[in-house]
Design a protein around this motif. Structure first.
Motif, PDB file in Angstrom:
ATOM      1  N   GLY A 801     -10.865 -24.765 -90.436  1.00 14.77           N
ATOM      2  CA  GLY A 801      -9.766 -25.698 -90.532  1.00 14.77           C
ATOM      3  C   GLY A 801      -8.619 -25.460 -89.585  1.00 14.77           C
ATOM      4  N   TYR A 802      -8.723 -24.475 -88.715  1.00 16.24           N
ATOM      5  CA  TYR A 802      -7.633 -24.198 -87.789  1.00 16.24           C
ATOM      6  C   TYR A 802      -7.702 -25.154 -86.590  1.00 16.24           C
ATOM      7  N   ALA A 803      -6.545 -25.653 -86.242  1.00 17.62           N
ATOM      8  CA  ALA A 803      -6.385 -26.405 -85.002  1.00 17.62           C
ATOM      9  C   ALA A 803      -5.742 -25.480 -83.980  1.00 17.62           C
ATOM     10  N   ALA A 804      -5.867 -25.828 -82.697  1.00 12.98           N
ATOM     11  CA  ALA A 804      -5.370 -24.926 -81.664  1.00 12.98           C
ATOM     12  C   ALA A 804      -4.779 -25.703 -80.507  1.00 12.98           C
ATOM     13  N   THR A 805      -3.824 -25.038 -79.876  1.00 12.18           N
ATOM     14  CA  THR A 805      -3.305 -25.494 -78.578  1.00 12.18           C
ATOM     15  C   THR A 805      -3.427 -24.310 -77.638  1.00 12.18           C
ATOM     16  N   VAL A 806      -4.111 -24.526 -76.509  1.00  9.19           N
ATOM     17  CA  VAL A 806      -4.336 -23.449 -75.548  1.00  9.19           C
ATOM     18  C   VAL A 806      -3.826 -23.927 -74.197  1.00  9.19           C
ATOM     19  N   THR A 807      -2.947 -23.118 -73.585  1.00  8.16           N
ATOM     20  CA  THR A 807      -2.312 -23.508 -72.322  1.00  8.16           C
ATOM     21  C   THR A 807      -2.318 -22.336 -71.364  1.00  8.16           C
ATOM     22  N   ILE A 808      -2.470 -22.624 -70.071  1.00  9.55           N
ATOM     23  CA  ILE A 808      -2.375 -21.632 -69.007  1.00  9.55           C
ATOM     24  C   ILE A 808      -1.023 -21.840 -68.308  1.00  9.55           C
ATOM     25  N   PHE A 809      -0.215 -20.758 -68.218  1.00 10.25           N
ATOM     26  CA  PHE A 809       1.085 -20.792 -67.544  1.00 10.25           C
ATOM     27  C   PHE A 809       1.015 -19.937 -66.285  1.00 10.25           C
ATOM     28  N   ASP A 810       1.862 -20.324 -65.294  1.00  5.76           N
ATOM     29  CA  ASP A 810       1.966 -19.436 -64.141  1.00  5.76           C
ATOM     30  C   ASP A 810       2.980 -18.343 -64.446  1.00  5.76           C
ATOM     31  N   SER A 811       3.237 -17.476 -63.473  1.00  8.56           N
ATOM     32  CA  SER A 811       4.102 -16.317 -63.716  1.00  8.56           C
ATOM     33  C   SER A 811       5.549 -16.719 -63.966  1.00  8.56           C
ATOM     34  N   GLU A 812       5.898 -17.942 -63.613  1.00  9.48           N
ATOM     35  CA  GLU A 812       7.257 -18.410 -63.832  1.00  9.48           C
ATOM     36  C   GLU A 812       7.391 -19.210 -65.126  1.00  9.48           C
ATOM     37  N   GLY A 813       6.291 -19.244 -65.921  1.00 14.61           N
ATOM     38  CA  GLY A 813       6.348 -19.928 -67.211  1.00 14.61           C
ATOM     39  C   GLY A 813       6.091 -21.415 -67.128  1.00 14.61           C
ATOM     40  N   VAL A 814       5.644 -21.904 -65.996  1.00 13.63           N
ATOM     41  CA  VAL A 814       5.355 -23.336 -65.858  1.00 13.63           C
ATOM     42  C   VAL A 814       3.909 -23.589 -66.304  1.00 13.63           C
ATOM     43  N   PRO A 815       3.675 -24.529 -67.254  1.00 15.56           N
ATOM     44  CA  PRO A 815       2.296 -24.829 -67.669  1.00 15.56           C
ATOM     45  C   PRO A 815       1.536 -25.504 -66.523  1.00 15.56           C
ATOM     46  N   VAL A 816       0.340 -24.974 -66.237  1.00 15.99           N
ATOM     47  CA  VAL A 816      -0.464 -25.571 -65.163  1.00 15.99           C
ATOM     48  C   VAL A 816      -1.736 -26.239 -65.695  1.00 15.99           C
ATOM     49  N   LYS A 817      -2.223 -25.794 -66.871  1.00 16.98           N
ATOM     50  CA  LYS A 817      -3.442 -26.392 -67.413  1.00 16.98           C
ATOM     51  C   LYS A 817      -3.430 -26.307 -68.925  1.00 16.98           C
ATOM     52  N   ARG A 818      -3.543 -27.443 -69.580  1.00 17.18           N
ATOM     53  CA  ARG A 818      -3.660 -27.493 -71.035  1.00 17.18           C
ATOM     54  C   ARG A 818      -5.138 -27.644 -71.379  1.00 17.18           C
TER      55      ARG A 818
END
Length: 874
Positions: A801-818
């Motif tokens: 029953g768990y939902a998830a959000t997975v994101t890749i950030f660069d070293s400056e904290g900017v999301p590059v890929k969800r």
């Protein structure tokens, strides 16, 4: 020689006897009414175009002719008789040797009769005492004249004292055979006697009596030695028959020292042959070979004691031998003559005698699976050729070669047939199982071109030793093949595969045909774990396939190694490669996921071919004959694999309609593991590849992949995906998980790994303690080289029953890929990041942060953060 030129001898010996009193007529003057004049039913006879006296009666009945002359007390009668039918009591002949009047049936005298019912007809000598009385004096060989036709030469002697001797020979030559003797002086010889013939016949025999070369002459004293007329050898060359012109003295004729064959010496023994004393059989110390010989004789006397000096006669002997295996080969096959490119549209095949023997074809039989047909009587000499066809096709081939017509010549299948040449007891001399795909190309396989054997010295080779005729007019009937290449075979036979016929027998397949004796020796094979072999058989279909019969059965769950020993060799004497090993075991029933679809190429390069690869990830052995490949997207397209082959534990097998294309484009692929198959269609955008096992009522869906084009690496543009296969990441991972598939590494030797472990295959990730997400490894280099091309993310959640959000950030904290946005992701699984950003462009090298947040309906929220590196090759 006693009776050569009887007329001359008679004149010399009996000068006082008027010439007209002798009876001699060979009908060469074209008539029988003068010189001498015959009397009787003269309108019932003619002299035919062959110079024979012939009956020519108008209807059924009887006819007689007689000719007058003087018969000496010692006389010899000679006459040729031909009856174009089998004599009987209603169609018979009497030859009146001596009668006291022209009306033969009323006369006193002696006659020979030919004609009895049944198969025991013999020449019979009768005395006739007027019209009502006749007495049998002698009877000849039983059945001698019970033939159709009768064709004999008669010789009858009456010596002083009225001793009668009847002899005859069948045909135009050979020794006279005794037909009986008698002593009877009831009726005297002298002047005013008649010779004649009496014919009794039915309506169908009114013109079937023929006579020639008549003479009735005095029997003059014999002062001439016997003449050696001829010699001939028997079929084996171990005996020679010598023929003389008259009966011989026993003592001199049977003395071995009186005979010799020039250059070879004399016989070991001599005996009379043929039932008389004119022919002797010489038994030789050694058999003759093919050649010309001279027989010499000396000091051979006749019955009168006349002895000859040295005589000789020349004879030829052809040693005809039996054909052993591969002595004669099927050398060229015209199975599909239409459309013609120069030769007649006629089916034929050519035989080649590659031995040093002379072989009579009538000792051989030809078959294509139907009733074997005996070949015609024809001597096939060493290194020669002969073409066989139907009688009509043999005539059509006459402008190109002399062909033999064979009664019942088999119709040759265009697509393939089995031609078998055997001896009279069924031993195989040659066997060819040809197919249309033996031709060089599809154009020649469509007709008009023959198949030629390339090297007759390699008779055990099969398809590899055949090709299309390379020259016009499309074949070389009756002469050496245009494809002829006599290169020696120096290649060892390789063990290619093993297959269990059942628990008690194994079938082994080799790369080329094996020597028959070596192949059937159990000592030529080794099995590990050890199993004793009771016998070995060569299969009827191919010399490349042997069957091992085991003394104890195979056990389930064991994979056996089978190999050859140095004693095993091919037909050229090359020893088998003992390093080859074939693996075999008893097939089992698969469970789902025992075998998985492991790699697919659904969007091949231009003019390229699709393929499907399967991988046996279990420890079981399976029989491919029970597997099917299917595409269930948009319908049902099911194709049987149907190959007699085992799928062993850990094995990779590839199926493609064009194996040669796969090996050309993927250089590391193993050709032996790429199987020809018309696989189901694989669309470029999306499709299905399902592996099914079915045997009897049992059916298992072993694996089923539904793929999509966007499962390829995100960094590959659409046009870059052409010719790149889609590879499974983990064999034990879910088949239809997009994260479990990715593009094959791009390499110079091919953008895929058919028959090999996948280039993008992922191993296991070490346990990570209490972490929900694990990276294996914490690094990626998305350059398509097959090494760490993607970030492999595995997860195990605390519950359902768990939902998830997975994101890749660069070293400056900017999301590059969800990667995941508030989605249910199950309790465990995997994710994959190819190094792309949300807009599809490639990210730069550097340090990146993996951040995941999961939450359940009850409010439990957890977060994980991991640092990893993205590197690129400079």
């Amino acid at each position: 020689m006693r009776h050569l030129l009887f007329a001359t001898l008679a004149v010399l010996a009996l000068a006082a006897l008027p010439l007209r009193a002798q009876i001699v007529d060979d009908f060469s003057d074209g008539n029988f009414t003068a010189n001498p004049a015959w009397q009787g039913d003269v309108t019932h006879f003619i002299v035919n175009a062959s110079g024979e006296l012939q009956l020519n009666a108008p209807a059924a009945g009887s006819s007689a002719l007689a000719v007058a002359g003087t018969v000496s007390d010692s006389a010899v009668w000679l006459l040729d008789v031909r009856l174009a039918f089998a004599p009987s009591a209603t169609n018979l002949l009497r030859v009146y040797l001596m009668a006291d009047q022209a009306d033969l049936l009323q006369a006193n005298g002696y006659y020979l009769e030919i004609g009895e019912n049944g198969a025991t007809d013999a020449l019979r000598l009768f005395r006739q005492d007027g019209p009502a009385s006749r007495t049998l004096l002698a009877a000849g060989l039983t059945g001698f004249v019970a033939v159709d036709p009768v064709d004999i030469r008669l010789r009858v002697r009456r010596s002083t004292g009225a001793n009668w001797t009847v002899e005859a020979r069948a045909g135009g030559s050979g020794p006279f055979e005794p037909q009986g003797t008698a002593t009877d002086a009831t009726h005297n010889a002298g002047a005013g006697r008649f010779f004649g013939v009496y014919c009794l016949y039915t309506a169908t025999r009114t013109d079937k009596f023929f006579f020639d070369n008549l003479s009735v002459l005095p029997d003059v004293p014999d002062t001439t030695p016997p003449v050696l007329l001829s010699a001939s050898a028997n079929g084996t060359g171990t005996e020679v028959l010598a023929l003389f012109d008259e009966d011989l003295d026993t003592a001199s004729a049977l003395e071995p020292a009186h005979y010799a064959i020039a250059g070879l010496g004399g016989p070991t023994s001599v005996a009379f042959a043929g039932g008389g004393k004119q022919q002797v059989r010489l038994t030789l110390a050694a058999a003759l070979g093919t050649g010309t010989y001279t027989l010499q004789s000396q000091q051979i006397a006749d019955a009168a004691g006349n002895s000859s000096g040295q005589q000789s006669t020349v004879f030829e002997f052809v040693k005809i031998e039996a054909a052993a295996e591969f002595d004669i080969l099927v050398n060229e096959i015209m199975a599909d003559p239409t459309p013609s490119v120069g030769l007649p549209e006629a089916e034929w095949l050519e035989l080649h005698n590659r031995s040093g023997k002379i072989i009579n074809l009538n000792t051989l039989l030809l078959s294509d699976g139907s009733t074997p047909r005996v070949l015609p009587d024809y001597l096939l000499r060493p290194d020669s050729f002969v073409v066989l066809a139907t009688a009509a096709n043999a005539a059509a081939l006459a402008p190109f070669t002399a062909a033999l017509g064979v009664a019942g010549f088999p119709a040759l299948n265009n697509s393939g047939d089995t031609l078998v040449l055997t001896d009279a007891v069924g031993a195989v001399v040659d066997r060819v199982v040809y197919a249309a795909n033996w031709h060089d190309n599809s154009v020649k396989s469509e007709g008009g071109w023959s198949l030629e054997r390339i090297n007759p010295d390699l008779p055990c080779q099969e398809r590899e030793n055949w090709r299309s005729c390379p020259v016009l007019p499309g074949g070389t009937p009756g002469k050496a093949n245009a494809s002829l290449q006599k290169m020696p075979d120096l290649t060892a036979p390789r063990l290619l595969a093993a297959f269990p016929d059942d628990a008690n027998a194994l079938e082994l397949t080799f790369s080329e045909g094996l020597d028959r004796i070596a192949a059937t020796d159990p000592a030529g094979y080794r099995i590990d774990p050890p199993l004793a072999i009771s016998s070995v058989e060569l299969t009827a279909e191919s010399r490349r396939v042997v069957r091992l019969v085991l003394q104890e059965p195979l056990e389930s769950g064991i994979v056996y190694a089978v190999s050859a020993t140095p004693g095993l060799r091919d037909c050229s004497g090359n020893a088998a490669a003992v390093t080859d090993t074939a693996w075999v075991g008893l097939p089992e029933t698969p469970a789902p996921m025992d075998v998985v679809v492991n790699e697919v190429l659904f969007n091949p390069a231009t003019f390229g071919s699709d393929f499907v690869e399967i991988h046996n990830r279990s420890a079981k052995v399976f029989d491919l004959q029970h597997f099917f490949l299917a595409n269930f997207s948009g319908g049902s397209d099911v194709r049987a694999i149907g190959q007699k082959r085992l799928l062993l534990p850990g094995a990779y097998l590839v199926f493609s309609p064009a194996p040669a294309d796969i090996t050309q484009r993927f250089l590391r692929a193993k050709p032996e593991n790429i199987l020809l198959m018309a696989i189901p269609a694989l669309p470029d955008d999306a499709g299905n590849a399902t592996l099914v096992w079915s045997k009897g009522p049992d059916r298992v869906i072993v694996d089923s992949l539904t793929y999509f084009d966007d499962w390829h690496n995100s960094l590959l543009a659409a046009n870059e995906r052409t010719g790149v296969s889609l590879e499974r990441v983990r064999p034990d991972g879910p088949t239809n998980d997009p994260a479990n598939w990715t593009s094959a590494a791009r390499r110079p030797d091919g953008n895929g790994t058919p028959t090999l472990p996948n280039s993008q295959q992922s191993g296991s990730i070490p346990p990570g303690g209490n972490d929900l997400f694990q990276l294996g490894p914490a690094r990626l280099s998305p350059d398509g080289d097959g090494y760490e091309d993607y970030l492999d993310i595995r997860y195990t959640l605390p519950g359902a029953g768990y939902a998830a959000t997975v994101t890749i950030f660069d070293s400056e904290g900017v999301p590059v890929k969800r990667l995941v946005r508030q989605q249910l992701i199950g309790t465990e699984g995997s994710l994959r990041w190819d190094g792309d950003m949300d807009d599809g462009t490639a990210t730069r090298p550097g340090i990146y942060i993996f951040f995941a947040e999961i939450f359940d309906p009850g409010g439990d929220v957890r977060q994980e953060r991991k640092v990893f590196a993205l590197v690129r090759r400079f």
